[in-house]
Scaffold this motif. Sequence first.
Motif, PDB file in Angstrom:
ATOM      1  N   GLY A  64       0.801  -1.223   0.000  1.00 50.50           N
ATOM      2  CA  GLY A  64       0.000   0.000   0.000  1.00 50.50           C
ATOM      3  C   GLY A  64       0.834   1.273   0.000  1.00 50.50           C
ATOM      4  O   GLY A  64       0.283   2.368  -0.004  1.00 50.50           O
ATOM      5  N   TRP A  65       2.164   1.138   0.017  1.00 48.90           N
ATOM      6  CA  TRP A  65       3.054   2.298   0.038  1.00 48.90           C
ATOM      7  C   TRP A  65       3.999   2.268  -1.160  1.00 48.90           C
ATOM      8  O   TRP A  65       4.438   1.218  -1.598  1.00 48.90           O
ATOM      9  N   GLY A 107      14.106  11.393   1.437  1.00 51.11           N
ATOM     10  CA  GLY A 107      13.012  10.969   0.571  1.00 51.11           C
ATOM     11  C   GLY A 107      11.759  10.763   1.390  1.00 51.11           C
ATOM     12  O   GLY A 107      11.609  11.330   2.474  1.00 51.11           O
ATOM     13  N   TYR A 108      10.876   9.893   0.907  1.00 55.75           N
ATOM     14  CA  TYR A 108       9.618   9.653   1.603  1.00 55.75           C
ATOM     15  C   TYR A 108       8.936   8.420   1.037  1.00 55.75           C
ATOM     16  O   TYR A 108       9.242   7.960  -0.066  1.00 55.75           O
ATOM     17  N   ILE A 109       8.037   7.859   1.846  1.00 50.21           N
ATOM     18  CA  ILE A 109       7.106   6.860   1.337  1.00 50.21           C
ATOM     19  C   ILE A 109       5.747   7.528   1.274  1.00 50.21           C
ATOM     20  O   ILE A 109       5.480   8.488   2.020  1.00 50.21           O
ATOM     21  N   TRP A 110       4.888   7.048   0.360  1.00 51.95           N
ATOM     22  CA  TRP A 110       3.570   7.642   0.260  1.00 51.95           C
ATOM     23  C   TRP A 110       2.532   6.570  -0.046  1.00 51.95           C
ATOM     24  O   TRP A 110       2.852   5.522  -0.602  1.00 51.95           O
ATOM     25  N   THR A 111       1.299   6.863   0.345  1.00 51.95           N
ATOM     26  CA  THR A 111       0.197   5.929   0.155  1.00 51.95           C
ATOM     27  C   THR A 111      -0.145   5.816  -1.323  1.00 51.95           C
ATOM     28  O   THR A 111      -0.032   6.780  -2.081  1.00 51.95           O
ATOM     29  N   LYS A 112      -0.593   4.649  -1.724  1.00 51.99           N
ATOM     30  CA  LYS A 112      -1.054   4.464  -3.100  1.00 51.99           C
ATOM     31  C   LYS A 112      -2.402   5.146  -3.305  1.00 51.99           C
ATOM     32  O   LYS A 112      -2.778   5.459  -4.424  1.00 51.99           O
ATOM     33  N   GLN A 113      -3.112   5.381  -2.229  1.00 52.85           N
ATOM     34  CA  GLN A 113      -4.433   6.005  -2.284  1.00 52.85           C
ATOM     35  C   GLN A 113      -4.317   7.510  -2.057  1.00 52.85           C
ATOM     36  O   GLN A 113      -3.456   7.974  -1.310  1.00 52.85           O
ATOM     37  N   VAL A 125      -6.597  23.025  -1.437  1.00 53.12           N
ATOM     38  CA  VAL A 125      -7.404  21.803  -1.428  1.00 53.12           C
ATOM     39  C   VAL A 125      -7.151  21.034  -2.717  1.00 53.12           C
ATOM     40  O   VAL A 125      -7.489  21.491  -3.810  1.00 53.12           O
ATOM     41  N   VAL A 126      -6.527  19.880  -2.578  1.00 54.51           N
ATOM     42  CA  VAL A 126      -6.258  18.994  -3.702  1.00 54.51           C
ATOM     43  C   VAL A 126      -6.153  17.578  -3.136  1.00 54.51           C
ATOM     44  O   VAL A 126      -5.672  17.389  -2.018  1.00 54.51           O
ATOM     45  N   ALA A 127      -6.639  16.599  -3.876  1.00 48.50           N
ATOM     46  CA  ALA A 127      -6.494  15.218  -3.440  1.00 48.50           C
ATOM     47  C   ALA A 127      -5.074  14.759  -3.738  1.00 48.50           C
ATOM     48  O   ALA A 127      -4.518  15.054  -4.793  1.00 48.50           O
TER      49      ALA A 127
END
Length: 194
Positions: free
Chosen positions: A8-9, A39-45, A168-170
């Motif tokens: 999921g990441w 760096g970073y990890i991020w959600t797939k959603q 505001v942005v997804a």
Amino acid sequence: FNGQNLDGWRYYLDDHAVGMEDVWSVRDSLLICKGEPMGYIWTKQNYKNFHLSLEWRWAPGTEPGNNGVLMRINGQPRPLPRCLEMQLRHQQVGDLYGFHGMNLAGDPARMREVKDHALGGHLRGVRMVETSEKEPGQWNQAEIVVDGGNIRVTVNDKLVNEATDAEVVAGPLGLQSEGGEIHFRNIVIRKLPD
């Protein structure tokens, strides 16, 4: 975070020769970040409005470093992406930032603006009211509510910051790798209505 693996990441690291597993790992239900390279990890959603709760600590017996919770990530991946951030840097926990032109406003007495930051581009920040961070090595808990242009941050059951006029942005949510080993657990994201 399911407490077992990094399903999921996704990840981005400044040093492209380094793999995700060289920086991020799971041990004893903890998400562990070594802190280097940046760096970073991020959600797939993607998330626009949400309630995020998480716990973190600096690795016991080590010097605390810098880190952050990244929100509404958008644009091209880079060491510090275009996003909003809730700061986890030791003694600055709860500061809020908008990087690379992401809008953010708050109490004028606590606002900070830098037009040409080396990593964050044009950044705006709202400093926290007062710290409620525990001693390094102890577990801390944060609640972040992002609803439209409003952001509210509670650390260890104390309201430490509020911001308005956030862009505001997804976009995905992320956790940084930015110096100092840090551990995370009990990461829970709940979407709120648009």
